[in-house]
Design a protein around this motif. Structure first.
Motif, PDB file in Angstrom:
ATOM      1  N   PHE A  50     -69.014  -3.594  42.224  1.00  0.00           N
ATOM      2  CA  PHE A  50     -69.702  -2.834  41.176  1.00  0.00           C
ATOM      3  C   PHE A  50     -69.265  -1.379  41.210  1.00  0.00           C
ATOM      4  O   PHE A  50     -70.087  -0.479  41.393  1.00  0.00           O
ATOM      5  CB  PHE A  50     -71.226  -2.908  41.354  1.00  0.00           C
ATOM      6  N   PRO A  51     -67.956  -1.124  41.061  1.00  0.00           N
ATOM      7  CA  PRO A  51     -67.497   0.269  41.154  1.00  0.00           C
ATOM      8  C   PRO A  51     -68.064   1.127  40.021  1.00  0.00           C
ATOM      9  O   PRO A  51     -68.242   0.656  38.899  1.00  0.00           O
ATOM     10  CB  PRO A  51     -65.975   0.151  41.036  1.00  0.00           C
ATOM     11  N   ILE A  52     -68.342   2.360  40.358  1.00  0.00           N
ATOM     12  CA  ILE A  52     -68.856   3.310  39.363  1.00  0.00           C
ATOM     13  C   ILE A  52     -67.738   4.305  39.075  1.00  0.00           C
ATOM     14  O   ILE A  52     -67.246   4.973  39.987  1.00  0.00           O
ATOM     15  CB  ILE A  52     -70.095   4.049  39.891  1.00  0.00           C
ATOM     16  N   GLY A  53     -67.330   4.356  37.816  1.00  0.00           N
ATOM     17  CA  GLY A  53     -66.257   5.258  37.429  1.00  0.00           C
ATOM     18  C   GLY A  53     -66.758   6.680  37.249  1.00  0.00           C
ATOM     19  O   GLY A  53     -67.942   6.974  37.372  1.00  0.00           O
ATOM     20  N   PHE A  54     -65.827   7.560  36.977  1.00  0.00           N
ATOM     21  CA  PHE A  54     -66.181   8.946  36.726  1.00  0.00           C
ATOM     22  C   PHE A  54     -66.867   9.071  35.376  1.00  0.00           C
ATOM     23  O   PHE A  54     -66.604   8.285  34.463  1.00  0.00           O
ATOM     24  CB  PHE A  54     -64.927   9.828  36.721  1.00  0.00           C
ATOM     25  N   PRO A  55     -67.711  10.083  35.202  1.00  0.00           N
ATOM     26  CA  PRO A  55     -68.332  10.302  33.897  1.00  0.00           C
ATOM     27  C   PRO A  55     -67.310  10.815  32.884  1.00  0.00           C
ATOM     28  O   PRO A  55     -66.251  11.317  33.252  1.00  0.00           O
ATOM     29  CB  PRO A  55     -69.392  11.364  34.183  1.00  0.00           C
TER      30      PRO A  55
END
Length: 119
Positions: A50-55
């Motif tokens: 569940f990687p969270i990318g940059f905004p």
């Protein structure tokens, strides 16, 4: 419970259930150690699955401006002109390398966020 690697979604859900049941364990106790190890395993699984990318760069600028109490006029002092600040915030002007450097230096927004493509 025997601690084992988290390889499947079922393993992940079981680990979360166990974590919840021992969440208030004392640090240094057997369950406290288990809690610490489970937390690390769960974090590793989540980072991989569940990687969270940059905004979005513009949203990051708006957020940072809000945090710092900056107005569009304050942003204009960073990027040069009030019209330029408006165009950036309204996505009508792309960030230049120089603007990215200035935003990084003055607003402390990571360059990795600012260099991303956006619409």
């Amino acid at each position: 419970m025997t601690i084992k690697p988290i390889k499947t979604e079922k393993d992940y859900n079981d680990a979360l259930d166990r974590l919840e049941s021992i969440f208030d364990s004392k640090k240094g106790s057997a369950q406290g150690d288990e809690l610490e190890i489970l937390s690390i395993l769960i974090e590793k699984y989540e980072d991989e699955h569940f990687p969270i990318g940059f905004p979005d760069p513009i949203e990051a600028i708006k957020f940072r401006m809000e945090q710092m109490g900056y107005t569009q006029s304050d942003l204009a002092k960073v990027v040069g002109l009030k019209s330029r600040a408006s165009e950036i915030l309204n996505r009508k002007r792309k960030l230049t390398l120089e603007m990215i450097r200035l935003l990084h230096d003055k607003l402390k927004i990571p360059t990795e966020v600012l260099v991303q493509a956006y619409n």
